[in-house]
Each structure stands twice: as structure tokens, then as C-alpha cells.
Design a protein around this motif. Structure first.
Motif, PDB file in Angstrom:
ATOM      1  N   ILE A 343       0.837  -1.205   0.000  1.00  0.00           N
ATOM      2  CA  ILE A 343       0.000   0.000   0.000  1.00  0.00           C
ATOM      3  C   ILE A 343       0.868   1.250   0.000  1.00  0.00           C
ATOM      4  O   ILE A 343       0.585   2.237  -0.718  1.00  0.00           O
ATOM      5  CB  ILE A 343      -0.958  -0.024   1.211  1.00  0.00           C
ATOM      6  N   CYS A 346       2.778   1.321  -3.665  1.00  0.00           N
ATOM      7  CA  CYS A 346       2.014   1.331  -4.913  1.00  0.00           C
ATOM      8  C   CYS A 346       0.978   2.450  -4.904  1.00  0.00           C
ATOM      9  O   CYS A 346      -0.227   2.238  -4.742  1.00  0.00           O
ATOM     10  CB  CYS A 346       1.383  -0.038  -5.144  1.00  0.00           C
ATOM     11  N   THR A 347       1.465   3.649  -5.083  1.00  0.00           N
ATOM     12  CA  THR A 347       0.633   4.846  -5.129  1.00  0.00           C
ATOM     13  C   THR A 347       0.181   5.106  -6.567  1.00  0.00           C
ATOM     14  O   THR A 347       0.714   4.499  -7.514  1.00  0.00           O
ATOM     15  CB  THR A 347       1.444   6.049  -4.634  1.00  0.00           C
ATOM     16  N   PRO A 348      -0.773   6.017  -6.760  1.00  0.00           N
ATOM     17  CA  PRO A 348      -1.142   6.371  -8.145  1.00  0.00           C
ATOM     18  C   PRO A 348       0.056   6.846  -8.953  1.00  0.00           C
ATOM     19  O   PRO A 348       0.187   6.535 -10.144  1.00  0.00           O
ATOM     20  CB  PRO A 348      -2.172   7.487  -7.944  1.00  0.00           C
ATOM     21  N   GLU A 349       0.951   7.589  -8.311  1.00  0.00           N
ATOM     22  CA  GLU A 349       2.134   8.098  -9.006  1.00  0.00           C
ATOM     23  C   GLU A 349       3.072   6.959  -9.420  1.00  0.00           C
ATOM     24  O   GLU A 349       3.679   6.994 -10.505  1.00  0.00           O
ATOM     25  CB  GLU A 349       2.879   9.085  -8.106  1.00  0.00           C
ATOM     26  N   PHE A 351       2.212   3.860 -10.172  1.00  0.00           N
ATOM     27  CA  PHE A 351       1.646   3.215 -11.360  1.00  0.00           C
ATOM     28  C   PHE A 351       1.782   4.100 -12.590  1.00  0.00           C
ATOM     29  O   PHE A 351       2.120   3.626 -13.687  1.00  0.00           O
ATOM     30  CB  PHE A 351       0.175   2.868 -11.116  1.00  0.00           C
ATOM     31  N   ALA A 458      -0.888  -5.857  -7.553  1.00  0.00           N
ATOM     32  CA  ALA A 458      -0.110  -4.743  -8.091  1.00  0.00           C
ATOM     33  C   ALA A 458       0.981  -5.249  -9.028  1.00  0.00           C
ATOM     34  O   ALA A 458       1.249  -4.651 -10.085  1.00  0.00           O
ATOM     35  CB  ALA A 458       0.501  -3.932  -6.954  1.00  0.00           C
ATOM     36  N   HIS A 514      -7.411  -0.789  -1.612  1.00  0.00           N
ATOM     37  CA  HIS A 514      -6.357   0.129  -2.067  1.00  0.00           C
ATOM     38  C   HIS A 514      -6.193   0.048  -3.587  1.00  0.00           C
ATOM     39  O   HIS A 514      -6.068   1.085  -4.263  1.00  0.00           O
ATOM     40  CB  HIS A 514      -5.037  -0.225  -1.377  1.00  0.00           C
ATOM     41  N   ALA A 517      -8.745   1.948  -5.280  1.00  0.00           N
ATOM     42  CA  ALA A 517      -8.549   3.395  -5.185  1.00  0.00           C
ATOM     43  C   ALA A 517      -7.479   3.896  -6.137  1.00  0.00           C
ATOM     44  O   ALA A 517      -7.637   4.971  -6.751  1.00  0.00           O
ATOM     45  CB  ALA A 517      -8.182   3.764  -3.742  1.00  0.00           C
ATOM     46  N   VAL A 518      -6.391   3.148  -6.294  1.00  0.00           N
ATOM     47  CA  VAL A 518      -5.269   3.643  -7.110  1.00  0.00           C
ATOM     48  C   VAL A 518      -5.316   3.144  -8.548  1.00  0.00           C
ATOM     49  O   VAL A 518      -4.647   3.710  -9.423  1.00  0.00           O
ATOM     50  CB  VAL A 518      -3.911   3.274  -6.475  1.00  0.00           C
ATOM     51  N   GLN A 519      -6.108   2.096  -8.801  1.00  0.00           N
ATOM     52  CA  GLN A 519      -6.282   1.568 -10.160  1.00  0.00           C
ATOM     53  C   GLN A 519      -7.779   1.337 -10.392  1.00  0.00           C
ATOM     54  O   GLN A 519      -8.229   0.197 -10.593  1.00  0.00           O
ATOM     55  CB  GLN A 519      -5.521   0.246 -10.310  1.00  0.00           C
ATOM     56  N   ARG A 613      -9.474   2.502   2.833  1.00  0.00           N
ATOM     57  CA  ARG A 613      -8.957   3.045   1.570  1.00  0.00           C
ATOM     58  C   ARG A 613      -7.687   3.851   1.802  1.00  0.00           C
ATOM     59  O   ARG A 613      -7.496   4.431   2.850  1.00  0.00           O
ATOM     60  CB  ARG A 613     -10.020   3.895   0.892  1.00  0.00           C
TER      61      ARG A 613
END
Length: 613
Positions: A343, A346-349, A351, A458, A514, A517-519, A613
């Protein structure tokens, strides 16, 4: 020849190797003439022959050295240490031997056995490959290498290696049995069944062979034949608990009072001295009594559950779980820490920075989640589609991820950190290559339904960004209690304690929240109870997510004759039903540790708690 004279002669031969291999060979052969059991002299002859380019003769000399090793006091001492499981003593002695002579293939093979027993399979493979490089005809080393491949879940390689081993030793039952098991893992069911049929003909009273035959028959849908094989195994060894569990695990047999009494008697009589000739080299039984008892406890739990006697059923389930939990030593905190690390990393940034870096192939379709959550049903449904091939639970995603961690951090748990610099496209290609052996049709898509891949969601998204992922989710009490009642053939160490399985489910939910939320939109969730209530709507939704047209055949999944390896194999061969819903309820008064571990996940199901989340 006196001992000192022998030592001097050997030392002289070793000196001659540097520049005078002909003379060294003559000296070694002179020693062999006097002391035919000198393994050192045979090894020196091999080295000299190799230096002279006479490879075939060198190999023969190496094999002669292996045969002579039984007369070598140091090797006998190392072998005794191995037999007594004094692994540090054996390893020290063997490493010392190899410092003196790095070409001692007998010592190399024994050191590989030490590595294998310690779970260092990559080291074992390297050692055995070196032994076979020096002595390609060393059949024992080749057979050991096949076992190492099997232990590494490289079943195709194990089957290939065993084919060569059986070519040299066609009547060896252990090798044939392991090859049958490996073939079953890669879908070679016809050949595996033929091998088991031949083995049971040759060894008609060998209970474990009949049991393995029953497993394979069950997998291909020949349930009546499978039951007959299990019954034959019981006739040969009524106290072998795994056979009783194999019958119970079909989920279609209801044991009567007479069979419950037979199992209770077997449980009372479980004896650590009872043995069965070992033919399954890949699955050694380290504690026959404990294994028999745990299998009998799980089978009796099922038997008393069928009779509506929930108190005795729970006592047996708890006893079986306690034995297995002690054997495996699962640590829930390690899973929670891994989820925390994923978590955090593996942030939105994270990915976004790696968008498009993986392998673009869309072929794999992953069904993941908790075991006993309905993933086999989903696979059975989707494999009826003209574009989708079902395979089995494939071990390759965890193997690639953990291997990445070992290669970059020297620690298999550090794969998460290694992702930052990982060759994502190469890893995706490696998955496609490793799993190609599982594809038996020309359908464009194929399924990997290993439930525990949820921990690697992820990783999958990064190495195979166009692969589709389905999350199979079932009510937490039904799902977790079903895991607690299930003894798995391997893995799933979390499932043998109510608190542990609840914590595992909770970690699974928070990681998938998570990922959502990020994907967003990259994972399609199937709620098991909704699928049971309205199968057509759920099937249409799944196929829409997969960009595939609806096909009526998917609703007749129970008619699909494909092989199914999981514990749900017989259940998915029946029309859709709600038999598994609410099975936790008669046991509710014993489930407080599970409820406490689940926490807010229980009250929020099927929604995802916002604070996750």
C-alpha cells in the motif's frame, strides 16, 4: 599398498595433473589396480581424462568414483549425518570435501540434498547441474534434479527430466510416480492415469499409490472410479488418514456411523512406527502419526457435520487445525506487514510512472481472492466460453515476484522494494513463457485462478497491464469457516487458526480496497452470493468486463467435462446451488476469535469499509 603410500601416490598424481595429464592418468590407474575402491583415484583419473579431452572415459571414471564412495569413511560419515538429519554436520563435512576436490560428484549430490532439505532449491539445482555436467550418466543426481524441479513448481521440467531418468531405469516405481504427479500438474492427465494404472497393477497393495490414482481420477471427473481407488487404498491401509480425508474432501460422500467408528478407531490407534513404503519422492512424510491424526480429525469433522453433531465436528476441526498450525508456524503479522508495504509503495504516481512498461499481451485472465470464495465456480463458468481456456491454480506469479526479491535484495520478502527497478516487460514475458505449457487449446485467453494472487495484484498490473483481473469474494464468515474446515494439500498456512484466517481475510480486503482506489476499474469484483442469486446477470457482467460476448454455454457450466484440481471439483459439476451458504451458523458460538479478527470487514460486507482506503 599402505595408507601413507596411497596418500603419497594420490598427491603425486595431483601434482602431475598440472601439465602432465598422461602421467597423472597412469599414476591414477596404477592406484586403482592396487586399490579399486579408492574413490579419490577414480576422480583423479576422471580429471586427467577430461584434461586429455576424453570425455566419455572421464564420465565413466566419475561414475566409478561414485560407486567407490561407499568405501570412503568420510563419505559414509557424511551420509550417516544426512540419515540422522544432522544437516549442519553433513554440510560442513561435504563442503570440506569439495574444497579438497571440487569434482567429487558424489559429494556434490549429497550437498544438493542438504540444500534441498533446507529449502534452498536454487542452490540444490545448481549443485545437481554441476554434478551432471561432470557425470551426465549419474542417474541418482538426475532423479534428484527432477525432484528439485517439482519442489520449485517447475512441473514441465520435472516431467521432462524424469522421462530421461525412466529411459535409463524404466522399472523404478518412485520415478514413475513422481512423473505421473508432475504430468498431472501440467494437464498431461492421460499419460498420468496410464502410469498410475500400471503402478497399481504392479503394487496392488500400496495404499498411497491407489490414493494418488484416486486424486487423478477425481481431477478428470471420473468420480466413481476415484472413489473405488480410494476404497481400494483403505482396504490396503485402513489407518492412513489421508485416504479418509480424500473421501471426505469430495464433499459428495456422507459417512455413516460405521465409518465414523472406523475413523475414531484409526485415530486412537495412530502409531508413529506405522510406515508405508515411500514411492512419492516429492512429498516425504516427516511425521506419519501427526499427518494421520490431522487428516482423520478433518475427515471426522466432516462426518459429524453431515450427521448434524456440531459439537464433535468442531472439536475435530479444531484438533486437526491445531496440529497443522504447529507444523507450519504461520505468522499473521508478516502478511499484514507485506500488505502495508504494498500500500505504501504502490501509489497512483508509482503506477503512472510505469504505465505501459509491462508486457502488453492480453492473454491471461486472473481470478483471485480468498480460497473457498467461489473462484473455481467462476473459472468453470468462464471456461465454457469459446474464447477462454481454463487451466488451474498456477504457481508462477508468486514464484516470479519472490524470485525478483531474491535476485535483487537477497531476501524473498523484499520483492515489493525490488519492483521500483524491475524489468516489468521481461517479467510479463516470463509469465507467458512459463505458463505456455498449461495451454491445451487455441483459445485466445486463459485463466490462472490461484486465489492467493491477491497479494500480487499490483505486481500483475505492472507486468501484464492488459491482463484482466476478477476478485472472487464470499461472505467472510462462510469463507473463513470454510477455510478452517478445509485441509489443503499444500500452502494456505493462514487457514489453520480462526484468528489467523480472519486477519488474512481482513488484509485481503484492505489491499483490494487500495487497488480499487489507485487503479479504479481494473479489478472486477464478483460477490459469490449475488452470483448464486442471479447467475445470468453476473455472468453477463463478467463477460462485459472481459470484452467478450455472452454465450449460453456459460450457464451450463456443470456439464463441462474439463479437469478440475481444487477442493471444489465435485461442487462445480453440479448446477448452481446455495448449499454452502450459511454453513458457519451452527458453529457461531465457537467463532468469536474469527469475528474479532475480521473486525469492520464483517459488518461492512459486501461493501468496502471507508477507513480501509
Amino acid at each position: 599398498m599402505a595408507t601413507v603410500t596411497l596418500d603419497q601416490a594420490l598427491a603425486n598424481a595431483r601434482q602431475l595433473l598440472n601439465g602432465q595429464p598422461d602421467a597423472a592418468l597412469a599414476q591414477a590407474r596404477a592406484i586403482i589396480d592396487e586399490v579399486p575402491t579408492s574413490s579419490a583415484a577414480h576422480r583423479l583419473a576422471a580429471q586427467a581424462l577430461r584434461a586429455l579431452g576424453r570425455e566419455e572415459e572421464a564420465e565413466a571414471a566419475s561414475l566409478a568414483a561414485v560407486s567407490a564412495a561407499v568405501h570412503d569413511e568420510a563419505m559414509v560419515a557424511a551420509a550417516l549425518a544426512l540419515a540422522e538429519n544432522r544437516l549442519p554436520d553433513a554440510e560442513g563435512a561435504l563442503r570440506g570435501r569439495l574444497r579438497e576436490d571440487a569434482t567429487d560428484v558424489a559429494a556434490i549430490r549429497m550437498l544438493a540434498e542438504v540444500a534441498g532439505r533446507l529449502g534452498r532449491y536454487e542452490d540444490a539445482e545448481k549443485l545437481l547441474s554441476r554434478a551432471l555436467q561432470l557425470a551426465p550418466g549419474f542417474g541418482a543426481a538426475r532423479a534428484n534434479l527432477a525432484t528439485v524441479h517439482y519442489k520449485q513448481n517447475r512441473f514441465a521440467k520435472a516431467a521432462e527430466t524424469l522421462e530421461a531418468v525412466l529411459g535409463d531405469d524404466p522399472d523404478n516405481p518412485a520415478h514413475a510416480n513422481l512423473r505421473a504427479a508432475a504430468l498431472g500438474r501440467i494437464g498431461g492427465y492421460d499419460e498420468a492415469l496410464a502410469l498410475y494404472a500400471e503402478l497399481t497393477r504392479r503394487f496392488p497393495d500400496h495404499a498411497k499409490l491407489w490414493m494418488s490414482y484416486g486424486h487423478m481420477l477425481k481431477t478428470v471427473g471420473r468420480q466413481d472410479d476415484g472413489i473405488a481407488a480410494y476404497r481400494h487404498a483403505l482396504a490396503a491401509d485402513p489407518g492412513l488418514g489421508e485416504i479418509w480425508w480424500s473421501l471426505a474432501n469430495l464433499k459428495t460422500i456422507r459417512f455413516g456411523a460405521e465409518e465414523r467408528a472406523a475413523m475414531e478407531a484409526a485415530l486412537a490407534a495412530a502409531d508413529p512406527t506405522r510406515t508405508q513404503t515411500a514411492l512419492v519422492a516429492a512429498e516425504p512424510d516427516s511425521d506419519a502419526r501427526a499427518d494421520d491424526r490431522l487428516h482423520l480429525h478433518f475427515a471426522l469433522g466432516k462426518a459429524y457435520d453431515d450427521a448434524g453433531e456440531h459439537g464433535p465436528a468442531f472439536r475435530h476441526y479444531a484438533a486437526g487445525n491445531a496440529i497443522r498450525s504447529d507444523q507450519l508456524g504461520y505468522r499473521a503479522a508478516e502478511t499484514s506487514a507485506a500488505v502495508d508495504a504494498i500500500i505504501a509503495a504502490c501509489t497512483p504516481e508509482f503506477f503512472a510512472a510505469r504505465a505501459g512498461a509491462g508486457n502488453p499481451a492480453p492473454d491471461p485472465l486472473f481470478i483471485l481472492g480468498m480460497p473457498r470464495a467461489g473462484s473455481t465456480l467462476i473459472e468453470q463458468i468462464l471456461s465454457c466460453h469459446s474464447a477462454i481456456e481454463g487451466t488451474m491454480e498456477l504457481p508462477d506469479i508468486p514464484a516470479l515476484a519472490l524470485g525478483l526479491g531474491r535476485e535483487t535484495k537477497q531476501d524473498g520478502r523484499r520483492w515489493i522494494e525490488a519492483l521500483a527497478e524491475a524489468p516489468l516487460a521481461d517479467l510479463g514475458a516470463a509469465f507467458l513463457e512459463r505458463t505456455a505449457v498449461q495451454r491445451k487449446t487455441d483459445k485466445p485467453f486463459y485463466i490462472d485462478k490461484l486465489p492467493n494472487n491477491w497479494l500480487y495484484t499490483a505486481f500483475i498490473r505492472l507486468i501484464l497491464p492488459n491482463a484482466k483481473i476478477i476478485d472472487a469474494r464470499r461472505h467472510p464468515l462462510d469463507c473463513c469457516f470454510s477455510n478452517f474446515r478445509q485441509h489443503f494439500a499444500r500452502g494456505q498456512a493462514f487457514s489453520y487458526g480462526l484468528g489467523d484466517v480472519g486477519a488474512y481475510y481482513r488484509d485481503y480486503v484492505r489491499l483490494m480496497a487500495h487497488i480499487d482506489a489507485v487503479q479504479p476499474g481494473r479489478v472486477h469484483r464478483v460477490i459469490h452470493e449475488t452470483l448464486l442469486d442471479d447467475p445470468e446477470a453476473e455472468v453477463r457482467a463478467m463477460l462485459a468486463f472481459l470484452d467478450q460476448p455472452f454465450e449460453e454455454a456459460c450457464l451450463s457450466f456443470h456439464a463441462n467435462a474439463r479437469a478440475v484440481r481444487t477442493a471444489s471439483s465435485e461442487q462445480v459439476r453440479r448446477p448452481i446451488n446455495r448449499d454452502g451458504v450459511g454453513q458457519w451458523q451452527p458453529y457461531e458460538k465457537w467463532l468469536d476469535p474469527l469475528k474479532d479478527a475480521l473486525g469492520p470487514v464483517l459488518t461492512a460486507y459486501p461493501a468496502v469499509p471507508a477507513d480501509f482506503r
